[in-house]
Design an enzyme around this catalytic site. Structure first.
Site, mmCIF file in Angstrom:
data_model
loop_
_atom_site.group_PDB
_atom_site.id
_atom_site.type_symbol
_atom_site.label_atom_id
_atom_site.label_comp_id
_atom_site.label_asym_id
_atom_site.label_seq_id
_atom_site.Cartn_x
_atom_site.Cartn_y
_atom_site.Cartn_z
ATOM 1 N N GLU A 288 63.723 40.526 42.635
ATOM 2 C CA GLU A 288 62.759 40.123 42.527
ATOM 3 C C GLU A 288 61.038 40.805 42.699
ATOM 4 O O GLU A 288 60.182 39.898 42.148
ATOM 5 C CB GLU A 288 62.718 39.174 43.904
ATOM 6 C CG GLU A 288 61.362 37.557 44.318
ATOM 7 C CD GLU A 288 61.359 37.946 45.936
ATOM 8 O OE1 GLU A 288 62.282 36.370 45.321
ATOM 9 O OE2 GLU A 288 61.122 37.556 46.147
ATOM 10 N N ASP A 289 61.141 42.637 43.168
ATOM 11 C CA ASP A 289 60.426 42.584 43.075
ATOM 12 C C ASP A 289 60.777 44.039 41.877
ATOM 13 O O ASP A 289 59.250 44.551 42.529
ATOM 14 C CB ASP A 289 60.277 43.107 45.051
ATOM 15 C CG ASP A 289 59.805 41.904 46.333
ATOM 16 O OD1 ASP A 289 59.467 41.403 45.279
ATOM 17 O OD2 ASP A 289 60.504 42.298 46.774
HETATM 18 P P1 NDP Z 1 54.349 36.258 52.573
HETATM 19 O O1 NDP Z 1 54.326 35.066 53.703
HETATM 20 O O2 NDP Z 1 55.508 35.889 51.466
HETATM 21 O O3 NDP Z 1 54.610 37.749 52.873
HETATM 22 C C1 NDP Z 1 55.791 37.465 53.467
HETATM 23 C C2 NDP Z 1 57.057 38.589 53.136
HETATM 24 O O4 NDP Z 1 56.494 39.876 52.621
HETATM 25 C C3 NDP Z 1 58.201 38.403 53.486
HETATM 26 O O5 NDP Z 1 58.880 37.623 53.681
HETATM 27 C C4 NDP Z 1 58.516 40.316 53.610
HETATM 28 O O6 NDP Z 1 59.205 39.699 51.910
HETATM 29 C C5 NDP Z 1 57.753 41.096 52.941
HETATM 30 N N1 NDP Z 1 56.948 41.694 54.167
HETATM 31 C C6 NDP Z 1 56.618 43.182 53.618
HETATM 32 N N2 NDP Z 1 55.936 43.402 54.264
HETATM 33 C C7 NDP Z 1 56.798 43.329 55.469
HETATM 34 C C8 NDP Z 1 56.605 43.546 56.973
HETATM 35 N N3 NDP Z 1 55.146 44.489 57.512
HETATM 36 N N4 NDP Z 1 56.605 42.554 57.842
HETATM 37 C C9 NDP Z 1 57.386 40.890 57.374
HETATM 38 N N5 NDP Z 1 57.504 40.641 56.248
HETATM 39 C C10 NDP Z 1 56.699 42.133 55.457
HETATM 40 O O7 NDP Z 1 53.165 36.687 51.942
HETATM 41 P P2 NDP Z 1 52.126 36.966 50.203
HETATM 42 O O8 NDP Z 1 51.094 37.521 50.034
HETATM 43 O O9 NDP Z 1 53.333 36.901 49.047
HETATM 44 O O10 NDP Z 1 52.100 34.877 50.496
HETATM 45 C C11 NDP Z 1 52.539 33.724 50.335
HETATM 46 C C12 NDP Z 1 51.771 32.374 50.535
HETATM 47 O O11 NDP Z 1 51.620 32.109 51.634
HETATM 48 C C13 NDP Z 1 50.139 33.299 49.918
HETATM 49 O O12 NDP Z 1 49.767 32.361 49.163
HETATM 50 C C14 NDP Z 1 49.330 33.367 51.191
HETATM 51 O O13 NDP Z 1 48.159 32.306 50.807
HETATM 52 C C15 NDP Z 1 49.730 31.964 52.460
HETATM 53 N N6 NDP Z 1 49.901 32.025 53.521
HETATM 54 C C16 NDP Z 1 48.740 31.893 53.793
HETATM 55 C C17 NDP Z 1 48.652 31.929 55.286
HETATM 56 C C18 NDP Z 1 46.799 32.138 55.510
HETATM 57 O O14 NDP Z 1 47.349 32.108 57.033
HETATM 58 N N7 NDP Z 1 46.369 32.292 54.766
HETATM 59 C C19 NDP Z 1 49.429 31.916 56.369
HETATM 60 C C20 NDP Z 1 50.852 30.945 55.571
HETATM 61 C C21 NDP Z 1 50.587 31.668 54.054
HETATM 62 P P3 NDP Z 1 60.641 40.275 51.655
HETATM 63 O O15 NDP Z 1 61.874 40.097 52.897
HETATM 64 O O16 NDP Z 1 60.895 40.095 50.000
HETATM 65 O O17 NDP Z 1 60.707 41.804 52.017
#
Ligand code: NDP
Ligand code: ZN
Length: 185
Positions: free
Chosen positions: A69-70
């Site tokens: 994915e990344d």
């Molecule tokens: P995500 O919500 O997907 O990001 C979370 C992911 O980032 C985790 O699942 C994890 O993925 C990874 N990650 C990396 N560092 C950290 C950390 N320190 N703590 C936790 N997780 C971490 O975010 P995206 O930026 O991809 O956004 C997804 C969509 O959700 C966007 O369109 C956003 O605008 C929207 N959104 C916005 C909100 C708001 O309030 N503004 C609320 C909810 C959603 P992994 O396990 O793959 O590493």
């Protein structure tokens, strides 16, 4: 349940090295910009230590779970080095990046109940680690509301993953409660 032997350790170390190289330019989203590889290591350790998992396909899959994915890792590379079972598991962990982000998040909830037993356990460990990260090293630019939205979403995904590993499920529940307390505390 399979046990670990020398071949398992050879594959484990190869996966650790492969993931470290592939993720070498990436950082987590926390203030310290932690090296990305810490995350797959933590997920693999959660499966081993909390989940009692002794299935090397699952442990190796945990190390590799974010590479397709990344990073520029390909399915061909993963199959060649780690075999078709590991590839199938990593594919189950890989969102379709051609879809909009919100649609991808909706599909994670929808698809969770239909994942394999391995993928369900890996997703439980992944969500546990991310929820713990929200409590201890949350993304540097996330508001309280956004952190809470992440926790709510992860709970919906996890609802579809239950029934495969009670220890991992309890660990997620504990991490979720702790994260909610730490966000408002
Ligand atoms: P995500 O919500 O997907 O990001 C979370 C992911 O980032 C985790 O699942 C994890 O993925 C990874 N990650 C990396 N560092 C950290 C950390 N320190 N703590 C936790 N997780 C971490 O975010 P995206 O930026 O991809 O956004 C997804 C969509 O959700 C966007 O369109 C956003 O605008 C929207 N959104 C916005 C909100 C708001 O309030 N503004 C609320 C909810 C959603 P992994 O396990 O793959 O590493
Ligand atoms: Zn992950």
């Amino acid at each position: 349940m399979m046990m670990f032997n020398a071949d398992d350790m050879t594959l484990f170390l190869a996966a650790l090295k492969f993931a470290a190289v592939k993720h070498r330019k990436q950082r987590r989203k926390d203030c310290e910009a932690t090296p990305y590889i810490n995350h797959p290591i933590e997920v693999a350790q959660t499966l081993w230590q909390i989940g009692g998992v002794r299935d090397n396909v699952l442990i190796v899959g945990a190390l590799l779970h974010d590479t397709l994915e990344d990073t520029d890792a390909t399915s061909e590379e993963i199959e060649q080095h780690f075999g078709s079972e590991v590839l199938a598991l990593v594919l189950e962990m890989t969102d379709d990046k051609s879809l909009p982000k919100l649609e991808r998040k909706r599909l994670q909830i929808e698809h969770a109940p239909y994942k394999s037993k391995r993928a369900k356990q890996l997703k439980l460990a992944d969500k546990s680690c991310n929820v713990s990260d929200i409590a201890h090293s949350k993304p540097h630019n996330w508001t309280l509301k956004r952190c809470q939205a992440y926790l709510d979403w992860s709970k919906e995904v996890v609802a579809g993953l239950r029934g495969v590993n009670t220890a991992l499920e309890a660990h997620y529940d504990t991490n979720l409660c702790a994260a909610r307390v730490s966000l408002i505390g």
